[in-house]
Design an enzyme around this catalytic site. Structure first.
Site, short mmCIF file in Angstrom:
data_model
loop_
_atom_site.label_atom_id
_atom_site.label_comp_id
_atom_site.label_asym_id
_atom_site.label_seq_id
_atom_site.Cartn_x
_atom_site.Cartn_y
_atom_site.Cartn_z
N ASP A 1 0.65 -1.09 0.05
CA ASP A 1 0.02 0.02 -0.06
C ASP A 1 0.68 1.27 0.04
O ASP A 1 1.74 1.53 0.81
CB ASP A 1 -0.86 -0.09 1.11
N ASP B 1 -2.25 6.24 -6.48
CA ASP B 1 -2.59 5.40 -5.19
C ASP B 1 -2.74 3.91 -5.63
O ASP B 1 -3.56 3.59 -6.62
CB ASP B 1 -3.77 5.65 -4.37
#
Length: 486
Positions: A162, A364
């Site tokens: 992430d 992202d």
């Protein structure tokens, strides 16, 4: 007075017509992308479950073995629910109080870890380490997963990676006996079985970086991370050896040893943080591998991509299109770029750059779709529909409102889409970065409008990044894109 040469008149009329319609034609960029029926069947959407990876503890070299797996596919609603939770997590991690409650009706969870300053480290001349990554749908997550080993000897862990998180964490014994662990792929990490495990003590710099939480006797450092869907993980801030492959490892790697993990994390074993803070894997690995990392998210759920820590050949060649890596103080862990325009099928959307730059654009790995300001999305969707008139429309599916039924088609042709950044760099999307397939026949434009009153920014999600190598050169503060890399 003589008129200009006829071909010139035609060119001028086309240009004038385009300008009057509000857009401009792009130069030599690809105008269309195609995929055959076999490719569509091989892809079968973002949601097909893919076989799991085996951790480095049970393999040699850089290759991980694959086992077969099958499961039901989640629907578009699952994507939206997951992305809504992600947007609330981004909001929660903002250090700006002014953003509060902008994703109503969801309330922002209690205070998360405080913002962590980024670490500036000069690149080290060290060889990179590369490990496979894969879609995590086989573990009931829409993010991407790598397999690593933790401890000595290495215990296997399948982790989401992430770019919006700093602290890595895994579920740890004894949480299984206390009932505070979710079901996961591998056995729980057992600190008592690792000869290199150590808890971080209160007063150490890493404890301060993780929020300075301490046990009641003020000896052991604790951590707490909350997510936008209400899930959380808490436990002991720890250090141990992180095995990226059977021969490449980082000693003393900080991570959360979670003994109370609540909520829906799918069946992953934990998370690998690639954010900008000092506890993240890129920051911890900078001294050994250089302050560069990259990943390639596979275009198909049946194949693998890769995560690389350190410089790759594309980093130092002209293969990558680089744009500036920007900071937003209110989002200290995230990576931002300056998106200024979007090209679709050779047509530049008539959107003022300020529409994108006003809030900024977040790159992202944890958001599935790309979210644009409503004005920009409406123009993109309408232009997409115009070029797709030959195909049979399918009903909208939640936020996906430009869908088509391709049953009976031998080949699908869609307009090419590319992002242009303020410094001139261009990121050209793959076919499966434009379309997302809910089954082998129905595909939708993989973009959506940011909710009115939502986060004041654009987000480039992981669907759009598929098949491209995305290079994060943290030391040089630039991000590179190399299409068709996996």
């Amino acid at each position: 007075m003589a008129l200009p040469h006829p071909p010139l008149v035609v060119c001028l009329l086309v240009l004038i017509s385009c300008l009057l319609s509000g857009g401009v034609l792009a130069g030599s960029r690809r105008r269309y992308l195609t995929a055959s029926l076999d490719e569509l069947r091989g892809y079968n959407g973002h949601q097909l479950h893919s076989p799991p990876l085996t951790s480095p503890a049970a393999t040699s070299g850089r290759k991980l073995s694959i086992r077969n797996s099958a499961a039901e596919k989640p629907a578009a609603r699952d994507i939206h629910v997951r992305d809504r939770a992600r947007l609330r997590t981004i909001l929660q991690r903002s250090s700006s109080a002014s953003a509060a409650a902008s994703l109503a009706p969801y309330a922002s969870p209690p205070t998360a870890m405080p913002p962590i300053p980024a670490v500036s480290v000069a690149p080290a001349p060290a060889p990179a380490v590369t490990i496979p990554d894969r879609s995590g749908t086989y573990l009931d997550t829409l993010e991407f997963v790598v397999a690593v080993g933790l401890g000595t000897p290495a215990q296997p862990s399948a982790l989401i990676f992430d770019t919006g998180s700093d602290l890595s964490w895994v579920q740890c014994q004894p949480c299984g006996s206390s009932g505070h662990c979710h079901p996961q792929q591998d056995p729980l990490f057992d600190p008592s079985k690792s000869s290199t495990y150590a808890a971080v003590h209160c007063g150490e710099p890493q404890c301060a970086a993780a929020g300075d939480l301490c046990s009641e006797d003020n000896t052991t450092c604790l951590y707490l991370v909350r997510y936008g869907d209400g899930s959380s993980t808490t436990g002991v801030l720890s250090r141990d050896t992180l095995a990226l492959t059977s021969s490449r490892a980082l000693t003393g790697f900080p991570f959360g040893c979670g003994t109370r993990n609540l909520g829906d994390f799918g069946r992953v074993d934990g998370l690998l943080g690639l954010g900008r803070g000092e506890l993240s894997l890129p920051s911890q690995a900078a001294a050994s591998f250089g302050a560069v990392f990259s990943y390639c998210l596979p275009s198909s759920n049946s194949t693998t991509g890769y995560l690389t820590i350190g410089a790759t050949p594309a980093t130092d060649t002209g293969a990558a299109q680089y744009t500036a890596m920007l900071r937003k103080p209110q989002f200290p862990s995230f990576y931002f770029v300056e998106l200024v325009s979007i090209d679709i099928g050779g047509y530049v959307l008539p959107v003022p750059p300020a529409v994108f730059t006003r809030g900024g654009t977040l790159l992202d790995s944890g958001t599935v779709l790309t979210y644009l300001p409503a004005q920009a999305y409406a123009l993109l969707r309408d232009r997409f529909r115009l070029t797709m008139e030959r195909y049979t429309p399918a009903p909208p599916n939640d936020v996906l409102d430009a869908c088509y039924d391709f049953a009976g088609e031998s080949e699908v042709v869609v307009p090419a889409v590319s992002f242009r950044f303020g410094d001139g760099a261009v990121f050209e999307l793959d076919f499966f970065g434009v379309m997302i397939f809910l089954d082998e026949n129905v595909g939708c434009l993989a973009f959506a409008a940011m909710d009115t009153g939502g986060l004041p920014l654009s987000i480039i999600g992981n669907t759009q990044q598929r098949s491209a190598e995305v290079i994060y050169d943290v030391a040089a503060e630039k991000i590179g894109f190399v299409p068709a890399s996996c």
